[in-house]
Design a protein around this motif. Structure first.
Motif, PDB file in Angstrom:
ATOM      1  N   UNK A  22       9.986   5.721   2.055  1.00  0.00           N
ATOM      2  CA  UNK A  22       8.537   5.888   2.053  1.00  0.00           C
ATOM      3  C   UNK A  22       8.117   6.659   3.289  1.00  0.00           C
ATOM      4  N   UNK A  23       7.191   7.571   3.095  1.00  0.00           N
ATOM      5  CA  UNK A  23       6.705   8.398   4.197  1.00  0.00           C
ATOM      6  C   UNK A  23       6.028   7.524   5.248  1.00  0.00           C
ATOM      7  N   UNK A  24       6.261   7.854   6.517  1.00  0.00           N
ATOM      8  CA  UNK A  24       5.631   7.099   7.604  1.00  0.00           C
ATOM      9  C   UNK A  24       4.113   7.238   7.519  1.00  0.00           C
ATOM     10  N   UNK A  25       3.424   6.112   7.619  1.00  0.00           N
ATOM     11  CA  UNK A  25       1.975   6.097   7.494  1.00  0.00           C
ATOM     12  C   UNK A  25       1.354   6.216   8.879  1.00  0.00           C
ATOM     13  N   UNK A  26       1.072   7.436   9.318  1.00  0.00           N
ATOM     14  CA  UNK A  26       0.412   7.624  10.600  1.00  0.00           C
ATOM     15  C   UNK A  26      -1.016   8.101  10.362  1.00  0.00           C
ATOM     16  N   UNK A  27      -1.271   9.359  10.503  1.00  0.00           N
ATOM     17  CA  UNK A  27      -2.594   9.913  10.227  1.00  0.00           C
ATOM     18  C   UNK A  27      -2.684  10.292   8.749  1.00  0.00           C
ATOM     19  N   UNK A  28      -3.772   9.923   8.084  1.00  0.00           N
ATOM     20  CA  UNK A  28      -3.890  10.286   6.667  1.00  0.00           C
ATOM     21  C   UNK A  28      -4.057  11.778   6.489  1.00  0.00           C
ATOM     22  N   UNK A  29      -3.613  12.279   5.374  1.00  0.00           N
ATOM     23  CA  UNK A  29      -3.795  13.690   5.064  1.00  0.00           C
ATOM     24  C   UNK A  29      -5.260  13.958   4.731  1.00  0.00           C
ATOM     25  N   UNK A  30      -5.610  15.239   4.620  1.00  0.00           N
ATOM     26  CA  UNK A  30      -6.994  15.599   4.305  1.00  0.00           C
ATOM     27  C   UNK A  30      -7.407  15.049   2.939  1.00  0.00           C
ATOM     28  N   UNK A  31      -6.494  15.128   1.971  1.00  0.00           N
ATOM     29  CA  UNK A  31      -6.813  14.611   0.638  1.00  0.00           C
ATOM     30  C   UNK A  31      -7.026  13.107   0.675  1.00  0.00           C
ATOM     31  N   UNK A  32      -6.212  12.383   1.449  1.00  0.00           N
ATOM     32  CA  UNK A  32      -6.377  10.937   1.556  1.00  0.00           C
ATOM     33  C   UNK A  32      -7.672  10.575   2.257  1.00  0.00           C
ATOM     34  N   UNK A  33      -8.053  11.346   3.280  1.00  0.00           N
ATOM     35  CA  UNK A  33      -9.304  11.073   3.988  1.00  0.00           C
ATOM     36  C   UNK A  33     -10.510  11.290   3.075  1.00  0.00           C
ATOM     37  N   UNK A  34     -10.464  12.350   2.274  1.00  0.00           N
ATOM     38  CA  UNK A  34     -11.562  12.602   1.334  1.00  0.00           C
ATOM     39  C   UNK A  34     -11.638  11.504   0.284  1.00  0.00           C
ATOM     40  N   UNK A  35     -10.467  11.084  -0.239  1.00  0.00           N
ATOM     41  CA  UNK A  35     -10.446  10.014  -1.249  1.00  0.00           C
ATOM     42  C   UNK A  35     -10.958   8.704  -0.668  1.00  0.00           C
ATOM     43  N   UNK A  42       2.605   7.325  -9.734  1.00  0.00           N
ATOM     44  CA  UNK A  42       1.207   7.190 -10.121  1.00  0.00           C
ATOM     45  C   UNK A  42       0.284   7.406  -8.935  1.00  0.00           C
ATOM     46  N   UNK A  43       0.655   6.885  -7.760  1.00  0.00           N
ATOM     47  CA  UNK A  43      -0.174   7.102  -6.584  1.00  0.00           C
ATOM     48  C   UNK A  43      -0.305   8.562  -6.229  1.00  0.00           C
ATOM     49  N   UNK A  44       0.786   9.320  -6.318  1.00  0.00           N
ATOM     50  CA  UNK A  44       0.732  10.750  -6.043  1.00  0.00           C
ATOM     51  C   UNK A  44      -0.099  11.485  -7.087  1.00  0.00           C
ATOM     52  N   UNK A  45       0.042  11.059  -8.331  1.00  0.00           N
ATOM     53  CA  UNK A  45      -0.710  11.735  -9.399  1.00  0.00           C
ATOM     54  C   UNK A  45      -2.204  11.468  -9.285  1.00  0.00           C
ATOM     55  N   UNK A  46      -2.595  10.228  -8.981  1.00  0.00           N
ATOM     56  CA  UNK A  46      -4.013   9.912  -8.845  1.00  0.00           C
ATOM     57  C   UNK A  46      -4.627  10.609  -7.639  1.00  0.00           C
ATOM     58  N   UNK A  47      -3.870  10.748  -6.552  1.00  0.00           N
ATOM     59  CA  UNK A  47      -4.370  11.490  -5.398  1.00  0.00           C
ATOM     60  C   UNK A  47      -4.575  12.958  -5.751  1.00  0.00           C
ATOM     61  N   UNK A  48      -3.686  13.481  -6.549  1.00  0.00           N
ATOM     62  CA  UNK A  48      -3.817  14.868  -6.997  1.00  0.00           C
ATOM     63  C   UNK A  48      -5.023  15.038  -7.908  1.00  0.00           C
ATOM     64  N   UNK A  49      -5.331  14.028  -8.706  1.00  0.00           N
ATOM     65  CA  UNK A  49      -6.425  14.089  -9.679  1.00  0.00           C
ATOM     66  C   UNK A  49      -7.646  13.296  -9.213  1.00  0.00           C
ATOM     67  N   UNK A  67       0.812  -1.221   0.000  1.00  0.00           N
ATOM     68  CA  UNK A  67       0.000   0.000   0.000  1.00  0.00           C
ATOM     69  C   UNK A  67       0.844   1.269   0.000  1.00  0.00           C
ATOM     70  N   UNK A  68       1.772   1.472   0.946  1.00  0.00           N
ATOM     71  CA  UNK A  68       2.595   2.699   0.882  1.00  0.00           C
ATOM     72  C   UNK A  68       3.500   2.741  -0.339  1.00  0.00           C
ATOM     73  N   UNK A  69       3.936   1.564  -0.816  1.00  0.00           N
ATOM     74  CA  UNK A  69       4.778   1.558  -2.014  1.00  0.00           C
ATOM     75  C   UNK A  69       4.035   2.139  -3.202  1.00  0.00           C
ATOM     76  N   UNK A  70       2.768   1.741  -3.379  1.00  0.00           N
ATOM     77  CA  UNK A  70       1.991   2.269  -4.505  1.00  0.00           C
ATOM     78  C   UNK A  70       1.598   3.724  -4.283  1.00  0.00           C
ATOM     79  N   UNK A  71       1.074   4.046  -3.110  1.00  0.00           N
ATOM     80  CA  UNK A  71       0.558   5.395  -2.887  1.00  0.00           C
ATOM     81  C   UNK A  71       1.658   6.445  -2.818  1.00  0.00           C
TER      82      UNK A  71
END
Length: 353
Positions: free
Chosen positions: A301-314, A154-161, A146-150
């Motif tokens: 890879x960024x530490x996966x703690x609390x999701x960002x606002x964009x991740x929570x909305x997605x 592509x994971x960053x681009x899809x989150x942006x879009x 999961x963190x590898x893909x996100x």
């Protein structure tokens, strides 16, 4: 003496198919050490070039509405179009390697996977025909899917879009290892047997199984993956990428041999906004190795703690999309049963009138 390009390519294909360098020495009368040089050069400078065989998810899928419609229609055949928004099946593949040297990486232990062997985590997206649409090579074997893909390009681009993905209705499908997003649907957790959630999981798994089949074809065809990849760590990326590009070449040839229906295709309006295309181009120019992956100990890879606002909305939008597809499956009579070939149901498992 002069060594032709046909001989160099044949040598490389034989080595990918688990032939020994000593066998190539006896077969082609070429020094064993030079066989290694030739095979590495052919993979790096010939097969892995986009001019020869291209794997480019942005141009060939995301920014090509015709291909998006074709891929989604193929994935939606079994569910009568209800899962018709899928444009790719996502999964991770652990490729066995020897333990890296300390001269290559600072901490070789990070490449030891959860299965007990040293490996590279390769993220792959395929279509219904098992064609590789996107790959990310080079992450450590201990990294989670999961963190590898996100955290990939592509994971960053899809989150942006993510808003554009919601508007177009396109998404990827993955297994339980991935986080739920509106652009990446995953199964329901702890779904009870014959429940609506279990029905959704069944059809999602039936569509996602093609990425597992693609791994099986690549692994079965190229014998170099039967054991551990040998050589330097930096060369493994070209070996894996060459195998996938050649796999696509074989898939394209296999599909071209099928009878075409000769349907006239009409150029449809693009669904992605032009400004997003420019942002994607700028992002890729700043990250030239992002689409394939690069071995760099400084990139973590960024530490996966609390999701960002964009991740929570997605994630919230992904839940709504998943529930809507589940309800649509149930309302159209799709119910998973113990015997999928019962007499009173058709091939789509819908009640017969």
């Amino acid at each position: 003496e002069y060594i032709s390009g046909e001989v160099k390519l044949a040598l490389t294909l034989r080595i990918l198919a688990v032939a020994s360098y000593l066998d190539m020495y006896l077969w082609l009368n070429i020094n064993a050490d030079y066989c290694k040089i030739i095979s590495k050069k052919v993979m790096r400078e010939w097969i892995c070039q986009d001019e020869v065989i291209e794997i480019y998810f942005y141009k060939n899928v995301l920014h090509n509405t015709r291909n998006c419609e074709r891929i989604s229609a193929e994935f939606g055949e079994k569910s009568d179009g209800i899962l018709g928004g899928c444009i790719g099946a996502l999964d991770g593949w652990l490729v066995k390697i020897n333990c890296p040297y300390l001269s290559e990486v600072s901490n070789p232990g990070k490449y030891c996977s959860r299965k007990g062997f040293f490996a590279l985590n390769v993220q792959v997206i395929v279509d219904r025909n098992k064609r590789v649409l996107w790959r990310y090579i080079g992450e450590k074997g201990s990294a989670h899917d999961s963190p590898t893909f996100h955290e990939s390009d592509l994971g960053q681009y899809l989150l942006k879009c993510k808003d554009v993905m919601s508007r177009t209705g396109y998404y990827l499908i993955g297994d339980f290892a991935y986080a739920l997003r509106n652009y990446n649907l995953t199964p329901y957790d702890n779904a009870t047997h014959k429940s609506p959630e279990d029905t959704f999981n069944y059809f999602l798994s039936s569509s996602r199984i093609w990425v597992e089949c693609a791994f099986g074809e690549v692994d079965r065809r190229w014998g170099c993956f039967w054991g551990r990849l040998e050589g330097r760590l930096e060369n493994h990326r070209y070996t894996i990428d060459s195998a996938m590009r050649l796999h696509n070449f074989i898939v394209d040839h296999r599909e071209s041999m099928k009878v075409s229906n000769h349907v006239d295709e009409v150029e449809m309006e693009r669904r992605f906004e032009p400004e997003l295309d420019e942002d994607c181009d700028d992002f890729l120019e700043n990250n030239p190795f992002a689409t394939v992956g690069v071995f760099n100990e400084d990139v973590n890879i960024r530490a996966r703690d609390r999701p960002t606002c964009a991740e929570a909305v997605a994630r919230l939008e992904g839940k709504r999309l998943r529930d809507r597809i589940r309800d649509e499956l149930i309302s159209n009579g799709y119910i998973r049963s113990d015997n999928m070939s019962v007499q009173n149901r058709n091939k789509y498992n819908r009640p017969c009138e």
